[in-house]
Design a protein around this motif. Structure first.
Motif, PDB file in Angstrom:
ATOM      1  N   ASP A  73      36.239 -39.760 -20.035  1.00 46.70           N
ATOM      2  CA  ASP A  73      35.786 -39.990 -21.404  1.00 46.70           C
ATOM      3  C   ASP A  73      36.107 -41.405 -21.858  1.00 46.70           C
ATOM      4  O   ASP A  73      35.277 -42.050 -22.500  1.00 46.70           O
ATOM      5  CB  ASP A  73      36.418 -38.973 -22.352  1.00 46.70           C
ATOM      6  N   ALA A  96      37.966 -31.272 -24.570  1.00 49.00           N
ATOM      7  CA  ALA A  96      36.586 -30.799 -24.453  1.00 49.00           C
ATOM      8  C   ALA A  96      36.353 -30.122 -23.112  1.00 49.00           C
ATOM      9  O   ALA A  96      35.732 -29.054 -23.044  1.00 49.00           O
ATOM     10  CB  ALA A  96      35.615 -31.966 -24.647  1.00 49.00           C
ATOM     11  N   SER A 100      35.630 -26.165 -22.693  1.00 48.67           N
ATOM     12  CA  SER A 100      34.328 -25.781 -22.145  1.00 48.67           C
ATOM     13  C   SER A 100      34.479 -24.981 -20.859  1.00 48.67           C
ATOM     14  O   SER A 100      33.668 -24.106 -20.574  1.00 48.67           O
ATOM     15  CB  SER A 100      33.446 -27.010 -21.916  1.00 48.67           C
ATOM     16  N   PRO A 107      28.203 -28.058 -21.397  1.00 42.73           N
ATOM     17  CA  PRO A 107      27.694 -29.178 -22.190  1.00 42.73           C
ATOM     18  C   PRO A 107      27.650 -28.893 -23.692  1.00 42.73           C
ATOM     19  O   PRO A 107      27.966 -29.762 -24.503  1.00 42.73           O
ATOM     20  CB  PRO A 107      26.284 -29.399 -21.640  1.00 42.73           C
ATOM     21  N   GLY A 110      31.378 -28.681 -24.814  1.00 40.65           N
ATOM     22  CA  GLY A 110      31.958 -30.022 -24.752  1.00 40.65           C
ATOM     23  C   GLY A 110      31.475 -30.912 -25.883  1.00 40.65           C
ATOM     24  O   GLY A 110      32.255 -31.649 -26.482  1.00 40.65           O
ATOM     25  N   THR A 111      30.197 -30.822 -26.184  1.00 40.99           N
ATOM     26  CA  THR A 111      29.649 -31.617 -27.290  1.00 40.99           C
ATOM     27  C   THR A 111      30.262 -31.194 -28.616  1.00 40.99           C
ATOM     28  O   THR A 111      30.671 -32.038 -29.426  1.00 40.99           O
ATOM     29  CB  THR A 111      28.113 -31.475 -27.349  1.00 40.99           C
ATOM     30  N   ARG A 114      33.940 -32.384 -28.822  1.00 43.79           N
ATOM     31  CA  ARG A 114      34.029 -33.831 -29.059  1.00 43.79           C
ATOM     32  C   ARG A 114      33.612 -34.173 -30.484  1.00 43.79           C
ATOM     33  O   ARG A 114      34.226 -35.012 -31.134  1.00 43.79           O
ATOM     34  CB  ARG A 114      33.156 -34.586 -28.057  1.00 43.79           C
ATOM     35  N   THR A 130      29.009 -36.425 -23.797  1.00 44.41           N
ATOM     36  CA  THR A 130      29.056 -35.240 -22.939  1.00 44.41           C
ATOM     37  C   THR A 130      28.073 -35.361 -21.785  1.00 44.41           C
ATOM     38  O   THR A 130      28.407 -35.049 -20.643  1.00 44.41           O
ATOM     39  CB  THR A 130      28.761 -33.967 -23.759  1.00 44.41           C
ATOM     40  N   THR A 134      29.189 -35.478 -17.954  1.00 51.21           N
ATOM     41  CA  THR A 134      28.656 -34.455 -17.058  1.00 51.21           C
ATOM     42  C   THR A 134      27.955 -35.090 -15.861  1.00 51.21           C
ATOM     43  O   THR A 134      28.125 -34.659 -14.723  1.00 51.21           O
ATOM     44  CB  THR A 134      27.684 -33.529 -17.824  1.00 51.21           C
TER      45      THR A 134
END
Length: 136
Positions: A73, A96, A100, A107, A110-111, A114, A130, A134
């Motif tokens: 990240d 995240a 997840s 995804p 995670g989004t 974040r 994300t 990914t």
């Protein structure tokens, strides 16, 4: 008015504590048939068979893994020029990824994590990070 505000804050704290506990209990209830076949004595024996050094090594490897995942990240934030500090980006990324993995829908989860953790990012920015993490 001050009392109402304090009561509201206390109510939110209680809800934030109670919600995960209630969700956990609901999940256990839903899994009760599968859990019935587990032998708790065997599980306890297997846990005791792992030495403290092995537990420590596993915890260290886990911490190292989350540090590495968080670094993704930080690198992506630098590449996308979000302006976030590397430490902040790393911690948000590790959280995240952890959530997840536990919750699924990587995804999407995670989004959302974040976006929630990093108020400087909007939903599109969180999705871009994300997607880049990914893909990497």
């Amino acid at each position: 008015m001050l009392r109402t505000s304090k009561a509201r804050v206390a109510g939110r704290r209680a809800f934030r504590f109670a919600l995960p506990v209630v969700l956990g209990l609901v999940c256990l209830w839903l899994l009760r048939d599968r859990l019935a076949g587990l032998e708790m004595a065997e599980i306890a024996s297997a846990v005791r068979a792992v030495s403290p050094g092995q537990w420590l090594a596993a915890a260290g490897a886990t911490a190292l893994s989350f540090w590495a995942v968080g670094r993704y990240d930080a690198v992506i934030h630098r590449h996308l020029r979000t302006g976030l500090a590397p430490g902040v980006a790393s911690r948000a990324g590790a959280a995240a990824v952890a959530l997840s993995q536990v919750l699924g829908l990587g995804p999407v989860t995670g989004t959302l994590v974040r976006w929630r953790i990093l108020p400087a990012l909007d939903a599109v920015g969180a999705a871009r990070v994300t997607a880049a993490v990914t893909a990497s």
